[in-house]
Scaffold this motif. Sequence first.
Motif, mmCIF file in Angstrom:
data_model
loop_
_atom_site.group_PDB
_atom_site.id
_atom_site.type_symbol
_atom_site.label_atom_id
_atom_site.label_comp_id
_atom_site.label_asym_id
_atom_site.label_seq_id
_atom_site.Cartn_x
_atom_site.Cartn_y
_atom_site.Cartn_z
ATOM 1 N N ALA A 107 0.840 -1.206 0.000
ATOM 2 C CA ALA A 107 0.000 0.000 0.000
ATOM 3 C C ALA A 107 0.871 1.251 0.000
ATOM 4 N N ARG A 108 1.978 1.211 0.750
ATOM 5 C CA ARG A 108 2.889 2.363 0.771
ATOM 6 C C ARG A 108 3.533 2.570 -0.601
ATOM 7 N N LYS A 109 3.884 1.444 -1.246
ATOM 8 C CA LYS A 109 4.526 1.525 -2.564
ATOM 9 C C LYS A 109 3.559 2.069 -3.606
ATOM 10 N N ILE A 153 3.020 4.685 -7.437
ATOM 11 C CA ILE A 153 2.762 4.043 -8.724
ATOM 12 C C ILE A 153 1.370 3.426 -8.696
ATOM 13 N N GLY A 154 0.839 3.119 -9.868
ATOM 14 C CA GLY A 154 -0.449 2.462 -9.933
ATOM 15 C C GLY A 154 -1.594 3.452 -9.909
ATOM 16 N N SER A 155 -2.768 2.917 -10.223
ATOM 17 C CA SER A 155 -3.959 3.758 -10.298
ATOM 18 C C SER A 155 -4.583 3.930 -8.909
ATOM 19 N N LYS A 156 -5.487 4.896 -8.821
ATOM 20 C CA LYS A 156 -6.190 5.168 -7.565
ATOM 21 C C LYS A 156 -7.072 3.981 -7.165
ATOM 22 N N ALA A 157 -7.692 3.335 -8.157
ATOM 23 C CA ALA A 157 -8.566 2.194 -7.893
ATOM 24 C C ALA A 157 -7.778 1.021 -7.306
ATOM 25 N N GLU A 158 -6.552 0.786 -7.855
ATOM 26 C CA GLU A 158 -5.709 -0.305 -7.334
ATOM 27 C C GLU A 158 -5.302 -0.036 -5.885
ATOM 28 N N ASP A 188 -8.356 -1.538 1.155
ATOM 29 C CA ASP A 188 -9.539 -2.254 1.671
ATOM 30 C C ASP A 188 -9.156 -3.662 2.127
ATOM 31 N N ASP A 189 -8.293 -4.334 1.318
ATOM 32 C CA ASP A 189 -7.820 -5.672 1.709
ATOM 33 C C ASP A 189 -7.051 -5.615 3.032
#
Length: 607
Positions: A268-270, A274-279, A285-286
């Motif tokens: 989550a910190r990483k 990088i990555g999209s907001k949805a990811e 949430d997980d």
Amino acid sequence: MRNPIHVLESLREQACKKGYKFDRLYRNLYNPEFYLEAYAKISKSQGSMTAGTDGMTLDGMSMPRINRLIDKLKDHSYRPNPARREYIEKKNNPLKKRPLGIPSTDDKLVQEIVRMILEAIYEPTFSTKSHGFRASRSCHTALTQVKKTFTGVKWIIEGDIESCFDSFDHHILVNILRERIKDEHFIALIWKMLKAGYMELWTYHKTYSGTPQGSGCSPILANIYLNELDKYVNEYKTSFDVQASGRREFSEEYKQINRTCSKRAAKARKMQFIGSKAERSTIIDDLKALRKIRLRTPAYPAIDRDYRKIQYNRYADDFVIGVIGSKQDAQQVKDDLREFLQNRLRLTLSEEKTKITHSSELVRYLGYDFTTSRSKAVKRDKSGRPQKVWYSTVMLYVPHEKWFNKLQEYKALGISKDGSGEERWKGIHRGKLVNRDDVDIVRKYNAEIRGIYNFYWLAENATVLSNFHYIMKGSMYRTFAAKYKSTFNKMKYKYEVDGVFTVRYPTKSGIKHCEFYHDGFGQKKEVLFGNIDTPPEHWIRHSPNSLAGRLKAGICEGCDRQTPNIHMHHVKRLKDLTGKNVFETLMMLKHRKSLALCSDCFEKSRI
């Protein structure tokens, strides 16, 4: 003669030296100052004016009387009188009665001196797990220690010794004393006290075991005897406790989910960079879901052979042992304890009352119920992370029957049934209080309410005592209504000020107010000493107005004559005085239960 305070301080200093043996203790009984200290101490007791088998009380206490007692101790002709046996009801079982010995007044003086000496020698060496009959310790200190040290226990052994105080073996007790005391004259005096016997229905009975209840030195002798149990449990703990590493190992299930949480948190910190907001939202949430599962997962294995511990707490002859381990471990502890008590102390562990209880159930100890919480509720720490702060912690509770039985004992509760058969409770008037002054009635109710709250304010559910307060309040209103042949509502209108029942009464400084208790029943953390059990020892400085000071001053308070032969005249209660002679009138004016009188005035006071 040395000041008793200095003597006892010296004994306390030597007591801390391991292997030190005390000699020349008996000579302290030749010191009149010790008797004045003992006299000042026992005169505060409500039973100080209760006669023993010799018919004498504190009335007539004088230096010649003390000197006669010292002479008997010097030539070893002193023999304690048999105690007068009386029976008092047990609160928890009115059908059973507890024997109580009432010693003679002279014997009380000697016993008090022996108690002071023994306490100075043994108190510094007693276990920190022992709380009964000790200065600065009480039921509250015992329960607070249980709350702090019994965290996480799985099984609780409720210890009960059959007829404990009546079963102490005299030979074992004296042998324990000889380990630290080598003054055989002092030991012989204790033998005389133990073997003094008692009188019941004018029949003499010998005592073969036990410490006499009612004796001034009985509590300290009991603690000396049961300190052997404390030492045994402390030694047993060192061999029983097992801890494989520096800290307790988590269970494999908890480790696995903890590792998964750590990986999710790192990811989550990483994903912040990088990555999209949805990811990122999905991963967060997980992580939240995993953390909730972690909070529900037990951190430690249910049975861990690499980690087990016991905790111990004793108050007089009641004790509890908490076990972190299996039920078989708890049973083994109980069996070993039974064997030690039987073989070493000649005491019997009650099979019926000594139970092994799972810590999730309620255990009754010192009037409280306690259990280890199974609450999985969470509380956030300073960093905002949720933690299970209540799980496996000890919770103290007020037993329902305790306050309910108090209401019945005070005869303040009326129970009726409505048409559907449900009980209806209400406070009823108390006929025995009707003839008292208004302020005395309110003070009586306040004392009873504060008494039960002061004892149970450590409980998590201390607020349940508001039910007790509600019934007592109704009872008080109806007691006033019965006194004035009026009604509940009229008493409410007459006495309530800003919603608080208030009685006004005159004093020398003007009109004062006595309010019915209304300060609430919240849980408190403070520990009480004096209100609950034995207060700390405070030495009495012999000021001119103290009993010893007036006795030594040699001035008759009846005729102002200077005389070395002063007798202290005592009465049991001031309210019993009628002013039938000049001495009773003087006591009423001085508001004292004692007068220092010369021989002539003392004889006149008894006519």
